[in-house]
Design an enzyme around this catalytic site. Structure first.
Site, PDB file in Angstrom:
ATOM      1  N   GLY A  17       0.782  -1.274   0.053  1.00 22.66           N
ATOM      2  CA  GLY A  17      -0.020  -0.080   0.095  1.00 22.66           C
ATOM      3  C   GLY A  17       0.855   1.222   0.006  1.00 22.66           C
ATOM      4  O   GLY A  17       0.386   2.196   0.509  1.00 22.66           O
TER       5      GLY A  17
ATOM      6  N   SER B  53       1.531   3.415  -2.438  1.00 26.26           N
ATOM      7  CA  SER B  53       1.763   4.194  -3.497  1.00 26.26           C
ATOM      8  C   SER B  53       1.037   5.566  -3.130  1.00 26.26           C
ATOM      9  O   SER B  53       0.825   6.244  -3.935  1.00 26.26           O
ATOM     10  CB  SER B  53       0.831   3.503  -4.848  1.00 26.26           C
ATOM     11  OG  SER B  53      -0.433   3.305  -4.405  1.00 26.26           O
ATOM     12  N   ARG B  54       0.200   5.410  -2.056  1.00 21.15           N
ATOM     13  CA  ARG B  54      -0.631   6.818  -1.639  1.00 21.15           C
ATOM     14  C   ARG B  54      -0.489   6.530   0.134  1.00 21.15           C
ATOM     15  O   ARG B  54      -0.529   5.608   0.578  1.00 21.15           O
ATOM     16  CB  ARG B  54      -1.919   6.950  -2.354  1.00 21.15           C
ATOM     17  CG  ARG B  54      -2.626   5.730  -2.125  1.00 21.15           C
ATOM     18  CD  ARG B  54      -3.814   5.685  -2.991  1.00 21.15           C
ATOM     19  NE  ARG B  54      -4.733   4.819  -2.656  1.00 21.15           N
ATOM     20  CZ  ARG B  54      -6.078   4.745  -3.505  1.00 21.15           C
ATOM     21  NH1 ARG B  54      -6.308   5.680  -4.463  1.00 21.15           N
ATOM     22  NH2 ARG B  54      -6.910   3.583  -3.494  1.00 21.15           N
TER      23      ARG B  54
ATOM     24  N   SER C 275      -5.291   0.596  13.697  1.00 23.41           N
ATOM     25  CA  SER C 275      -6.048   1.758  13.742  1.00 23.41           C
ATOM     26  C   SER C 275      -6.870   1.868  15.071  1.00 23.41           C
ATOM     27  O   SER C 275      -6.929   0.792  15.680  1.00 23.41           O
ATOM     28  CB  SER C 275      -7.336   1.762  12.979  1.00 23.41           C
ATOM     29  OG  SER C 275      -8.252   2.680  12.979  1.00 23.41           O
TER      30      SER C 275
ATOM     31  N   TYR D 199     -15.042  -2.718   9.904  1.00 25.49           N
ATOM     32  CA  TYR D 199     -13.601  -2.112   9.786  1.00 25.49           C
ATOM     33  C   TYR D 199     -12.829  -2.579  11.109  1.00 25.49           C
ATOM     34  O   TYR D 199     -11.589  -2.849  10.958  1.00 25.49           O
ATOM     35  CB  TYR D 199     -13.755  -0.630   9.518  1.00 25.49           C
ATOM     36  CG  TYR D 199     -12.285   0.106   9.540  1.00 25.49           C
ATOM     37  CD1 TYR D 199     -11.394  -0.097   8.323  1.00 25.49           C
ATOM     38  CD2 TYR D 199     -11.745   0.901  10.500  1.00 25.49           C
ATOM     39  CE1 TYR D 199     -10.243   0.491   8.147  1.00 25.49           C
ATOM     40  CE2 TYR D 199     -10.765   1.542  10.312  1.00 25.49           C
ATOM     41  CZ  TYR D 199      -9.804   1.437   9.242  1.00 25.49           C
ATOM     42  OH  TYR D 199      -8.545   1.833   9.056  1.00 25.49           O
TER      43      TYR D 199
ATOM     44  N   LYS E 207      -9.365  -4.614  11.876  1.00 31.77           N
ATOM     45  CA  LYS E 207      -8.350  -4.047  12.429  1.00 31.77           C
ATOM     46  C   LYS E 207      -8.003  -4.741  13.953  1.00 31.77           C
ATOM     47  O   LYS E 207      -6.694  -4.728  14.635  1.00 31.77           O
ATOM     48  CB  LYS E 207      -8.625  -2.373  12.697  1.00 31.77           C
ATOM     49  CG  LYS E 207      -8.466  -1.877  11.264  1.00 31.77           C
ATOM     50  CD  LYS E 207      -6.854  -1.847  10.465  1.00 31.77           C
ATOM     51  CE  LYS E 207      -7.098  -1.171   9.527  1.00 31.77           C
ATOM     52  NZ  LYS E 207      -5.623  -1.308   8.592  1.00 31.77           N
TER      53      LYS E 207
ATOM     54  N   ILE F 281      -5.912  10.354  10.314  1.00 29.35           N
ATOM     55  CA  ILE F 281      -4.747  10.821   9.795  1.00 29.35           C
ATOM     56  C   ILE F 281      -5.336  11.816   8.441  1.00 29.35           C
ATOM     57  O   ILE F 281      -6.152  11.042   7.585  1.00 29.35           O
ATOM     58  CB  ILE F 281      -3.623  10.001   9.275  1.00 29.35           C
ATOM     59  CG1 ILE F 281      -3.389   9.321  10.579  1.00 29.35           C
ATOM     60  CG2 ILE F 281      -2.432  10.580   8.602  1.00 29.35           C
ATOM     61  CD1 ILE F 281      -2.693   9.985  11.646  1.00 29.35           C
TER      62      ILE F 281
END
Length: 249
Positions: A10, A12-13, A143, A156, A160, A189
């Site tokens: 992950g 790339s961004r 997270s 989610y 996590k 973030i």
């Protein structure tokens, strides 16, 4: 660090990209993954001409081994001594509106993906001689929602929360082999993923509840992860380190 290679899934961004860039600036050889090969190569080139970019679908069984083989070939078999599991997705929904396919996708990407990428990398780490490679380290991004929960993020949070058990178990299993495993739990973030899933009202409420009165920057997380991968943290393993500006005190 010429003989040290960090693999950032992950990368790339968002947070993953900031981590990859920080590691490169610290002198690591770096490889990044993205679900899109073109995006991976473009992001890699923007960090450095010698950064490796490969495609990785975290929810596809067996793809971790394929990715690792591609990275090793592209790096002239430089051993992977640092792994950052940063790839992740979110799909917010209240419990009664949860879609089963979305739940499976979250679990496969956020929990199963890191498990099997860690397995693939650890297999190679265990073959390495100790000595100068004794600072091998694995960091996974969780997270604060995984520990504290949040309305509308049950699935989610589930994906996590599992990373806490994964980290503790792997730290005990791999510690005797001098491989450190840690978990970093960012708060809110300022990334595209966070901004796209939060209303302005939700952002203002979160900021008001945060001791430092601001959202975090990807670089805040990158500095911590770079430290945990470095030999400056040789006695830190099995830890869940929260970086949230005081949101969950």
């Amino acid at each position: 660090m010429k003989n040290r290679l960090a693999l950032v899934t992950g990368g790339s961004r968002g947070i993953g990209y900031s981590i990859a860039r920080q590691l490169y600036e610290d002198g690591w050889n770096v490889a990044i993954t993205s679900r899109c090969l073109d995006r991976a190569k473009e992001a890699a080139a923007s960090i450095g001409t010698d950064v490796i970019g490969v495609a990785y679908e975290a929810s596809t069984a067996g793809s971790a081994e394929v990715v690792l083989d591609a990275v090793l070939k592209a790096s002239d078999n430089t051993p992977v001594t640092g792994l950052v599991n940063a790839a992740g997705i979110t799909n917010n929904s209240l419990l009664l509106r949860l879609d089963q396919n979305h739940v499976h996708q979250l679990l496969e990407t956020n929990l199963v993906g890191p498990l099997f990428m860690t397995k693939a990398v650890a297999k190679g780490m265990l073959k390495q001689r100790l000595g100068m490679l004794s600072y091998r380290s694995i960091v996974t991004l969780g997270s604060v929602v995984g520990s504290k929960g949040n309305v509308g993020q049950t699935a989610y949070s589930l994906s996590k929360a599992g990373l806490v058990g994964l980290t503790n178990s792997l730290a005990k299993e791999l510690g005797p082999k001098n491989i450190r495993v840690n978990l970093v739990e960012p708060g809110f973030i300022m990334t595209d993923m966070t901004m796209n899933h939060m209303t302005q009202e939700a952002r203002e409420k979160t900021i008001a509840q945060t001791a430092l009165r601001r959202l975090g920057e990807p670089q805040d997380v990158a500095h911590l992860v770079a430290y945990l991968l470095s030999d400056r943290s040789q006695y830190i393993t099995g830890q869940c380190i929260r970086i949230d500006g005081g949101l969950t005190m």
